[in-house]
Design a protein around this motif. Structure first.
Motif, mmCIF file in Angstrom:
data_model
loop_
_atom_site.group_PDB
_atom_site.id
_atom_site.type_symbol
_atom_site.label_atom_id
_atom_site.label_comp_id
_atom_site.label_asym_id
_atom_site.label_seq_id
_atom_site.Cartn_x
_atom_site.Cartn_y
_atom_site.Cartn_z
ATOM 1 N N LEU A 46 -6.599 9.812 1.211
ATOM 2 C CA LEU A 46 -6.494 9.939 -0.245
ATOM 3 C C LEU A 46 -7.495 8.999 -0.902
ATOM 4 C CD1 LEU A 46 -2.606 9.645 -0.460
ATOM 5 C CD2 LEU A 46 -3.947 11.758 -0.358
ATOM 6 N N THR A 47 -7.629 9.130 -2.228
ATOM 7 C CA THR A 47 -8.494 8.167 -2.930
ATOM 8 C C THR A 47 -7.680 7.252 -3.831
ATOM 9 O OG1 THR A 47 -8.885 9.575 -4.847
ATOM 10 C CG2 THR A 47 -10.379 9.860 -2.977
ATOM 11 N N GLU A 48 -6.481 7.711 -4.251
ATOM 12 C CA GLU A 48 -5.658 6.814 -5.068
ATOM 13 C C GLU A 48 -4.176 7.095 -4.876
ATOM 14 O OE1 GLU A 48 -6.789 7.427 -9.246
ATOM 15 O OE2 GLU A 48 -5.038 8.697 -9.529
ATOM 16 N N ILE A 49 -3.369 6.093 -5.204
ATOM 17 C CA ILE A 49 -1.914 6.281 -5.189
ATOM 18 C C ILE A 49 -1.381 5.841 -6.549
ATOM 19 C CG2 ILE A 49 -1.633 6.094 -2.696
ATOM 20 C CD1 ILE A 49 -0.770 3.189 -3.067
ATOM 21 N N HIS A 50 -0.194 6.333 -6.888
ATOM 22 C CA HIS A 50 0.312 6.010 -8.226
ATOM 23 C C HIS A 50 1.820 5.763 -8.248
ATOM 24 C CE1 HIS A 50 0.749 10.276 -7.811
ATOM 25 N NE2 HIS A 50 -0.551 10.420 -7.805
ATOM 26 N N PRO A 51 2.256 4.735 -7.553
ATOM 27 C CA PRO A 51 3.670 4.360 -7.622
ATOM 28 C C PRO A 51 3.969 3.544 -8.892
ATOM 29 C CG PRO A 51 2.495 2.821 -6.227
ATOM 30 C CD PRO A 51 1.479 3.822 -6.703
ATOM 31 N N GLY A 52 5.242 3.416 -9.220
ATOM 32 C CA GLY A 52 5.608 2.649 -10.409
ATOM 33 C C GLY A 52 6.844 1.799 -10.199
ATOM 34 N N GLY A 57 -7.550 1.478 1.790
ATOM 35 C CA GLY A 57 -8.801 1.933 1.174
ATOM 36 C C GLY A 57 -8.622 2.952 0.065
ATOM 37 N N VAL A 58 -7.579 2.773 -0.751
ATOM 38 C CA VAL A 58 -7.395 3.655 -1.915
ATOM 39 C C VAL A 58 -7.287 2.785 -3.165
ATOM 40 C CG1 VAL A 58 -6.172 5.445 -0.607
ATOM 41 C CG2 VAL A 58 -4.863 3.626 -1.718
ATOM 42 N N SER A 59 -7.503 3.413 -4.322
ATOM 43 C CA SER A 59 -7.294 2.628 -5.537
ATOM 44 C C SER A 59 -5.886 2.886 -6.070
ATOM 45 C CB SER A 59 -8.367 2.930 -6.578
ATOM 46 O OG SER A 59 -8.448 4.303 -6.776
ATOM 47 N N LEU A 60 -5.461 1.994 -6.939
ATOM 48 C CA LEU A 60 -4.099 2.078 -7.483
ATOM 49 C C LEU A 60 -4.164 2.520 -8.943
ATOM 50 C CD1 LEU A 60 -1.027 1.491 -7.262
ATOM 51 C CD2 LEU A 60 -1.520 -0.858 -7.932
ATOM 52 N N ARG A 61 -3.529 3.652 -9.221
ATOM 53 C CA ARG A 61 -3.319 4.042 -10.618
ATOM 54 C C ARG A 61 -1.842 3.795 -10.880
ATOM 55 N NH1 ARG A 61 -5.920 6.461 -14.339
ATOM 56 N NH2 ARG A 61 -7.581 7.226 -13.003
ATOM 57 N N ALA A 62 -1.548 2.708 -11.537
ATOM 58 C CA ALA A 62 -0.161 2.232 -11.595
ATOM 59 C C ALA A 62 0.646 2.966 -12.658
ATOM 60 C CB ALA A 62 -0.164 0.739 -11.887
ATOM 61 N N GLN A 63 1.839 3.427 -12.267
ATOM 62 C CA GLN A 63 2.769 4.062 -13.207
ATOM 63 C C GLN A 63 3.462 2.978 -14.014
ATOM 64 O OE1 GLN A 63 4.915 5.849 -14.828
ATOM 65 N NE2 GLN A 63 4.390 7.978 -14.402
ATOM 66 N N THR A 64 3.609 3.204 -15.322
ATOM 67 C CA THR A 64 4.163 2.153 -16.185
ATOM 68 C C THR A 64 5.593 2.436 -16.659
ATOM 69 O OG1 THR A 64 3.153 3.275 -18.068
ATOM 70 C CG2 THR A 64 1.905 1.469 -17.071
ATOM 71 N N LYS A 86 9.316 -12.354 -8.316
ATOM 72 C CA LYS A 86 9.415 -11.179 -7.444
ATOM 73 C C LYS A 86 8.516 -10.049 -7.942
ATOM 74 C CE LYS A 86 13.916 -12.141 -5.484
ATOM 75 N NZ LYS A 86 15.310 -11.760 -5.304
ATOM 76 N N VAL A 87 8.444 -9.893 -9.263
ATOM 77 C CA VAL A 87 7.553 -8.855 -9.815
ATOM 78 C C VAL A 87 6.119 -9.141 -9.390
ATOM 79 C CG1 VAL A 87 6.644 -7.782 -11.912
ATOM 80 C CG2 VAL A 87 9.041 -8.428 -11.804
ATOM 81 N N LYS A 88 5.738 -10.421 -9.484
ATOM 82 C CA LYS A 88 4.365 -10.807 -9.094
ATOM 83 C C LYS A 88 4.113 -10.488 -7.632
ATOM 84 C CE LYS A 88 3.363 -14.333 -12.540
ATOM 85 N NZ LYS A 88 3.297 -15.748 -12.874
ATOM 86 N N THR A 89 5.084 -10.805 -6.788
ATOM 87 C CA THR A 89 4.932 -10.526 -5.353
ATOM 88 C C THR A 89 4.842 -9.023 -5.109
ATOM 89 O OG1 THR A 89 6.204 -12.497 -4.834
ATOM 90 C CG2 THR A 89 6.019 -10.865 -3.081
ATOM 91 N N ASN A 90 5.726 -8.253 -5.741
ATOM 92 C CA ASN A 90 5.724 -6.794 -5.535
ATOM 93 C C ASN A 90 4.393 -6.187 -5.969
ATOM 94 O OD1 ASN A 90 8.332 -6.932 -4.573
ATOM 95 N ND2 ASN A 90 9.295 -6.321 -6.503
ATOM 96 N N CYS A 91 3.873 -6.677 -7.096
ATOM 97 C CA CYS A 91 2.592 -6.140 -7.599
ATOM 98 C C CYS A 91 1.441 -6.540 -6.674
ATOM 99 C CB CYS A 91 2.328 -6.635 -9.020
ATOM 100 S SG CYS A 91 3.426 -5.877 -10.222
ATOM 101 N N ALA A 92 1.434 -7.793 -6.248
ATOM 102 C CA ALA A 92 0.354 -8.269 -5.368
ATOM 103 C C ALA A 92 0.397 -7.521 -4.035
ATOM 104 C CB ALA A 92 0.486 -9.774 -5.143
ATOM 105 N N ASN A 93 1.610 -7.273 -3.516
ATOM 106 C CA ASN A 93 1.737 -6.565 -2.232
ATOM 107 C C ASN A 93 1.190 -5.144 -2.334
ATOM 108 O OD1 ASN A 93 2.868 -8.769 -1.056
ATOM 109 N ND2 ASN A 93 4.977 -8.017 -1.105
ATOM 110 N N MET A 94 1.461 -4.466 -3.462
ATOM 111 C CA MET A 94 0.972 -3.084 -3.591
ATOM 112 C C MET A 94 -0.556 -3.071 -3.683
ATOM 113 S SD MET A 94 1.882 0.016 -3.404
ATOM 114 C CE MET A 94 3.657 0.132 -3.643
ATOM 115 N N LEU A 95 -1.117 -4.035 -4.396
ATOM 116 C CA LEU A 95 -2.589 -4.108 -4.467
ATOM 117 C C LEU A 95 -3.178 -4.378 -3.076
ATOM 118 C CD1 LEU A 95 -2.961 -6.047 -7.840
ATOM 119 C CD2 LEU A 95 -3.877 -3.763 -7.367
ATOM 120 N N ALA A 96 -2.492 -5.219 -2.300
ATOM 121 C CA ALA A 96 -2.970 -5.527 -0.946
ATOM 122 C C ALA A 96 -2.880 -4.289 -0.050
ATOM 123 C CB ALA A 96 -2.140 -6.670 -0.355
#
Ligand SMILES: Cc1ncc(COP(=O)(O)O)c(C=O)c1O
Length: 297
Positions: free
Chosen positions: A222-228, A41-48, A25-35
């Motif tokens: 926007l140019t980037e999003i940063h969810p975690g 058309g924004v980049s992902l700055r991922a919160q850790t 599920k983590v893999k799916t959630n991460c892949a979905n956010m990248l998609a």
């Protein structure tokens, strides 16, 4: 996910309480956010902060190991040691942080700090750089009342101008924690005011998980999003309608250790430190939900 005594063992064998993570599920959630990022058309700055693991940060960055935001210097140093780059220390800067900020700026190709006070701006202006300019985001409060300069105030515009004009600073752009429709609109208005003063933002970014999982049209500007939180998700996200219960990739395994029919209660071997100290005050689920047992609280 990490190596340890529990890996490879059946859930029934584990000492409880145990925090369980469903890797698929983590893999799916991460892949979905990248998609999603690709689509809008924004980049992902991922919160850790949700997971604080190497494995999950690798999934969040699509294996590039580039583009993180951390909540502590400890986390930034941890990821820097493990080969990650382009890291933002996403916490208001104060002078006390500077020795570690200097070391991280020296160590990484791209290390950024976040400011929301004149003290922080002055500190950066007055501190000699370790060979390259300080890379700085201005944190803006667009209504969610966390850190940040208030979006309507002139003080924020003035700070951005100072950052833009300082010879030892690269002003990267603006950062807002929450990116709901109002927040994103307010941020874009703030960016317009900067533009009128000759200040351009390379990066204009908002979070957080609920808005990024259901992005509004505004987010295309926007140019980037940063969810975690999206990596694991939780009952709060489910209660907000941000995900289904099936999307939630983590849970706490606990055992029933007592049954008290006279007061219609059972005792489990898990206190609220193992669940959430906050509880879900707005819901009637208390400190969590029991999978498959909606009648239990
Ligand atoms: C500065 C900052 N950015 C991004 C996030 C990510 O928000 P979420 O975990 O809701 O996705 C947080 C979370 O609190 C945060 O504090």
């Amino acid at each position: 996910m990490a190596e340890g005594a529990s890996v490879g063992r059946r859930v029934e064998e584990l000492t409880t309480p145990a925090f369980l993570v469903d890797l698929a599920k983590v893999k799916t959630n991460c892949a979905n956010m990248l998609a999603t990022c690709k689509t809008i058309g924004v980049s992902l700055r991922a919160q850790t902060k949700t997971h604080k693991t190497i494995e999950c940060a690798v999934l969040q960055t699509g294996e590039s190991k580039s583009g993180l935001v951390t909540s502590t210097l400890e986390e930034a140093e941890f990821y820097a040691r493990h080969g990650f780059d382009d890291i933002l220390y996403g916490y208001p800067l104060i002078p006390h942080h500077m020795p570690r900020v200097i070391a991280l700026t020296r160590q990484l190709k791209k290390f950024h700090v976040m400011v929301d006070s004149q003290l922080a701006v002055d500190t950066l202006k007055d501190t000699p750089t370790p060979g390259k300019p300080w890379s700085v985001f201005l944190k803006v409060d667009c209504g969610n009342k966390r850190a940040g300069v208030w979006w309507e105030d002139e003080a924020g515009v003035d700070m951005a101008l100072q950052l833009h004009n300082a010879p030892n600073i690269t002003f990267v752009g603006v950062y807002v924690h929450c990116g709901n429709t109002y927040g994103a609109k307010r941020l874009l208005k703030f960016v317009d005011r900067l533009k009128q003063r000759g200040v351009t933002c390379t990066t204009v970014g908002t979070g957080s998980t609920p808005s990024c999982r259901q992005p509004s049209d505004n987010m295309k500007n926007l140019t980037e999003i940063h969810p975690g939180n999206y990596t694991f998700l939780d009952v709060q996200q489910w209660s907000l309608g941000s995900c289904s219960q099936e999307d939630i990739a983590c849970c706490v395994a606990t055992r029933v250790i007592g049954h008290y029919p006279h007061r219609n209660q059972m005792l489990i071997d898990c206190g609220f430190v193992g669940l959430t100290k906050q509880g879900y005050g707005h819901m009637d689920t208390g400190y969590g939900v029991f999978r498959g047992h909606p009648n239990l609280k």
